[in-house]
Design a protein around this motif. Structure first.
Motif, PDB file in Angstrom:
ATOM      1  N   PRO A 105      -1.322  11.978  -2.566  1.00  0.00           N
ATOM      2  CA  PRO A 105      -1.691  11.818  -0.925  1.00  0.00           C
ATOM      3  C   PRO A 105      -0.868  12.466  -0.108  1.00  0.00           C
ATOM      4  O   PRO A 105       0.114  12.865  -0.403  1.00  0.00           O
ATOM      5  N   GLU A 150       1.568   8.750   3.903  1.00  0.00           N
ATOM      6  CA  GLU A 150       0.901   7.730   3.148  1.00  0.00           C
ATOM      7  C   GLU A 150       1.716   7.200   2.277  1.00  0.00           C
ATOM      8  O   GLU A 150       1.903   6.244   1.602  1.00  0.00           O
ATOM      9  N   LYS A 200       4.943   5.487   3.203  1.00  0.00           N
ATOM     10  CA  LYS A 200       4.523   3.959   3.373  1.00  0.00           C
ATOM     11  C   LYS A 200       4.782   3.231   2.239  1.00  0.00           C
ATOM     12  O   LYS A 200       5.002   1.952   2.078  1.00  0.00           O
ATOM     13  N   ARG A 201       3.930   3.530   1.122  1.00  0.00           N
ATOM     14  CA  ARG A 201       3.671   2.875  -0.508  1.00  0.00           C
ATOM     15  C   ARG A 201       5.362   2.759  -1.000  1.00  0.00           C
ATOM     16  O   ARG A 201       5.662   1.722  -1.290  1.00  0.00           O
TER      17      ARG A 201
END
Length: 221
Positions: free
Chosen positions: A46, A50, A53-54
């Motif tokens: 990804p 993104e 954030k995870r």
């Protein structure tokens, strides 16, 4: 007939996982930011923000920007050089190019390190175009949009194109453009059982040219 082959990069042509995961670890450690999930191959693929954030469990722009800057410092300076080319990939690309296919890259990796990797590996002459989400301005939001832009940029016909990648997202992005897809299983494919039944599947790098040639014959019938 398939004339244009669009490749994903990470997990498809190169194994970048060890270098990327190491740079994530350095980024979190150097900024004293707690990791909220384990670092494993499933986080490869990804877009950077993104993934951050995870990994951080945060939506705070300041936190994410600080982590992104630290990651880029490590990866864009020397980390990208630690990427490992999957066995047989250079010969496979050379064969496809010699057989008359036009080759492209469409990756979620940022364009700057992608361009550096191409130069480091001496792959510039293999590809008619190399694209990333942030190659475009403004940056595109998804790989599906990027594949569509590659088609538009080169005035290609969808039926003449094939996308080749290692993740379910790659297949879904091809599907969004009504493009045929080959899922390669030597990368980070994860649960291959979730693939669509009409997707082609390739288990070994040297087998890809024959699979592509077979698709060309099938589509010509």
């Amino acid at each position: 007939m398939k004339k244009h082959l669009i490749f994903d990069l990470d997990g498809t042509l190169i194994d970048s996982a060890p270098s990327i995961l190491h740079c994530f670890e350095l980024a979190f450690r150097s900024t004293n930011t707690p990791l909220r999930m384990a670092l494993g191959n499933e986080v490869i693929g990804p877009p950077l923000m993104e993934t951050l954030k995870r990994l951080s469990g945060s939506e705070d722009a300041a936190v994410l920007n600080t982590l992104a800057a630290a990651f880029k410092q490590h990866y864009d300076s020397t980390g990208y050089q630690q990427s490992v080319v999957f066995d047989g990939v250079p010969a496979m690309l050379q064969q496809l190019k010699a057989e008359g296919y036009a080759l492209y890259i469409a990756t979620n990796k940022r364009f700057d390190p992608t361009e550096k990797i191409m130069a480091y590996l001496g792959w510039q002459d293999f590809f008619a175009g190399v694209y990333a989400l942030d190659y475009f301005s403004p940056a595109l939001k998804s790989k599906a949009h990027m594949i569509g832009r590659v088609v538009a940029e080169h005035d290609l016909k969808i039926q003449d194109c094939l996308y080749i990648g290692d993740r379910l997202e790659d297949g879904q992005s091809a599907e969004a453009n009504l493009m045929d897809f080959v899922l390669v299983t030597w990368g980070y494919a994860g649960d291959v059982a979730l693939r669509q039944p009409h997707w082609q599947c390739c288990d070994a790098v040297p087998d890809l040219p024959a699979l592509v040639a077979g698709l060309c014959v099938d589509n010509a019938l």
